[in-house]
Design a protein around this motif. Structure first.
Motif, PDB file in Angstrom:
ATOM      1  N   ARG A 160      -1.066  -3.106  -9.354  1.00  0.00           N
ATOM      2  CA  ARG A 160      -1.429  -4.060  -8.300  1.00  0.00           C
ATOM      3  C   ARG A 160      -1.962  -5.367  -8.889  1.00  0.00           C
ATOM      4  O   ARG A 160      -1.708  -6.437  -8.385  1.00  0.00           O
ATOM      5  CB  ARG A 160      -2.479  -3.403  -7.392  1.00  0.00           C
ATOM      6  N   TYR A 214      -6.816   0.253  -7.681  1.00  0.00           N
ATOM      7  CA  TYR A 214      -5.933   0.379  -6.519  1.00  0.00           C
ATOM      8  C   TYR A 214      -6.775   0.347  -5.256  1.00  0.00           C
ATOM      9  O   TYR A 214      -7.952   0.692  -5.270  1.00  0.00           O
ATOM     10  CB  TYR A 214      -5.131   1.686  -6.586  1.00  0.00           C
ATOM     11  N   GLU A 215      -6.162  -0.067  -4.156  1.00  0.00           N
ATOM     12  CA  GLU A 215      -6.883  -0.199  -2.895  1.00  0.00           C
ATOM     13  C   GLU A 215      -7.082   1.128  -2.178  1.00  0.00           C
ATOM     14  O   GLU A 215      -7.956   1.247  -1.343  1.00  0.00           O
ATOM     15  CB  GLU A 215      -6.126  -1.165  -1.981  1.00  0.00           C
ATOM     16  N   ARG A 235       0.829  -1.211   0.000  1.00  0.00           N
ATOM     17  CA  ARG A 235       0.000   0.000   0.000  1.00  0.00           C
ATOM     18  C   ARG A 235       0.859   1.254   0.000  1.00  0.00           C
ATOM     19  O   ARG A 235       0.491   2.256  -0.612  1.00  0.00           O
ATOM     20  CB  ARG A 235      -0.951  -0.004   1.187  1.00  0.00           C
ATOM     21  N   SER A 271       3.258   5.770  -5.691  1.00  0.00           N
ATOM     22  CA  SER A 271       3.064   5.722  -7.138  1.00  0.00           C
ATOM     23  C   SER A 271       1.897   6.612  -7.575  1.00  0.00           C
ATOM     24  O   SER A 271       1.994   7.335  -8.562  1.00  0.00           O
ATOM     25  CB  SER A 271       2.827   4.276  -7.567  1.00  0.00           C
ATOM     26  N   LEU A 272       0.788   6.540  -6.849  1.00  0.00           N
ATOM     27  CA  LEU A 272      -0.385   7.356  -7.187  1.00  0.00           C
ATOM     28  C   LEU A 272      -0.112   8.845  -6.979  1.00  0.00           C
ATOM     29  O   LEU A 272      -0.536   9.685  -7.790  1.00  0.00           O
ATOM     30  CB  LEU A 272      -1.591   6.907  -6.375  1.00  0.00           C
ATOM     31  N   ILE A 324       3.114   1.683 -10.344  1.00  0.00           N
ATOM     32  CA  ILE A 324       2.940   0.387  -9.674  1.00  0.00           C
ATOM     33  C   ILE A 324       1.593  -0.188 -10.111  1.00  0.00           C
ATOM     34  O   ILE A 324       0.572   0.480  -9.999  1.00  0.00           O
ATOM     35  CB  ILE A 324       2.949   0.545  -8.139  1.00  0.00           C
ATOM     36  N   GLN A 358       1.916   1.711  -3.527  1.00  0.00           N
ATOM     37  CA  GLN A 358       0.785   2.220  -4.306  1.00  0.00           C
ATOM     38  C   GLN A 358       0.580   3.707  -4.033  1.00  0.00           C
ATOM     39  O   GLN A 358       0.367   4.492  -4.953  1.00  0.00           O
ATOM     40  CB  GLN A 358      -0.499   1.482  -3.938  1.00  0.00           C
ATOM     41  N   LYS A 397      -6.511   7.247  -5.131  1.00  0.00           N
ATOM     42  CA  LYS A 397      -6.794   6.855  -6.517  1.00  0.00           C
ATOM     43  C   LYS A 397      -7.703   7.876  -7.191  1.00  0.00           C
ATOM     44  O   LYS A 397      -7.490   8.253  -8.341  1.00  0.00           O
ATOM     45  CB  LYS A 397      -7.437   5.466  -6.554  1.00  0.00           C
ATOM     46  N   GLN A 444      -3.178   4.496 -15.284  1.00  0.00           N
ATOM     47  CA  GLN A 444      -2.338   3.587 -14.505  1.00  0.00           C
ATOM     48  C   GLN A 444      -1.163   4.349 -13.924  1.00  0.00           C
ATOM     49  O   GLN A 444      -0.557   5.171 -14.594  1.00  0.00           O
ATOM     50  CB  GLN A 444      -1.805   2.468 -15.385  1.00  0.00           C
TER      51      GLN A 444
END
Length: 135
Positions: A35, A43-44, A6, A12-13, A33, A9, A49, A30
Motif C-alpha cells: 500500500r 495495511y488499513e 482494500r 493479498s493478506l 500488495i 489488500q 493484518k 509484507q
C-alpha cells in the motif's frame, strides 16, 4: 477506487496468511500488495493484518487477552457497585476503540493503539484489586 484497494489488500493478506497459518509472517511481513512504499508492512485492514502477522496462535492469544479483560471488567461491574459507572465506561470505551480501529484507516491500527488502551485498563484493575484487599 478506495474499496477496490482494500479488497486487493484483503485478498493479498489472506493469501499471505495461508502461506504461514500457524505463526503468521511476523510483524514487518509484507503481503503481495504493498500500500505504501515508505511503510510496506502497513495495511488499513487491522484485524486481517494481525491475522497475517501473528497467525492463528497470535490471534488466539489476542482474543484470550481481550476476553479475559472483558470478563474481568464485567465481574468488577457486578462486585463494585460504587464504581459501576467507571467500569462500564472503560468497557464501552474499550469496545469503541476496537470498532473504530477496524473501520477507520486514519486510526492506524489497533496494534498501535494497544499501548494507549490496554495498559491503563489493566493498571486500573490491579489498583482496584489492591484497594479491595485492604478492606
Amino acid at each position: 477506487n478506495e474499496s477496490s484497494a482494500r479488497q486487493l489488500q484483503f485478498r493479498s493478506l489472506i493469501d499471505g496468511f495461508y502461506e504461514n497459518p500457524i505463526f503468521g509472517s511476523g510483524f514487518g511481513g509484507q503481503a503481495s500488495i504493498i500500500r505504501n512504499s515508505a511503510q510496506p508492512w502497513h495495511y488499513e485492514l487491522t484485524y486481517v493484518k494481525l491475522l497475517f502477522n501473528t497467525g492463528i496462535v497470535g490471534m488466539l492469544l489476542l482474543v484470550c487477552l481481550l476476553s479475559f479483560y472483558t470478563i474481568k471488567s464485567l465481574r468488577l461491574c457486578r462486585i463494585d457497585k460504587k464504581n459501576y459507572s467507571i467500569n462500564v465506561s472503560l468497557i464501552v470505551g474499550f469496545f469503541c476503540v476496537l470498532i473504530v480501529s477496524s473501520s477507520n484507516p486514519y486510526m492506524n491500527s489497533f496494534d498501535f493503539l494497544f499501548i494507549l488502551a490496554i495498559p491503563p485498563l489493566i493498571i486500573s484493575m490491579i489498583v482496584r484489586h489492591k484497594l479491595e484487599s485492604f478492606k
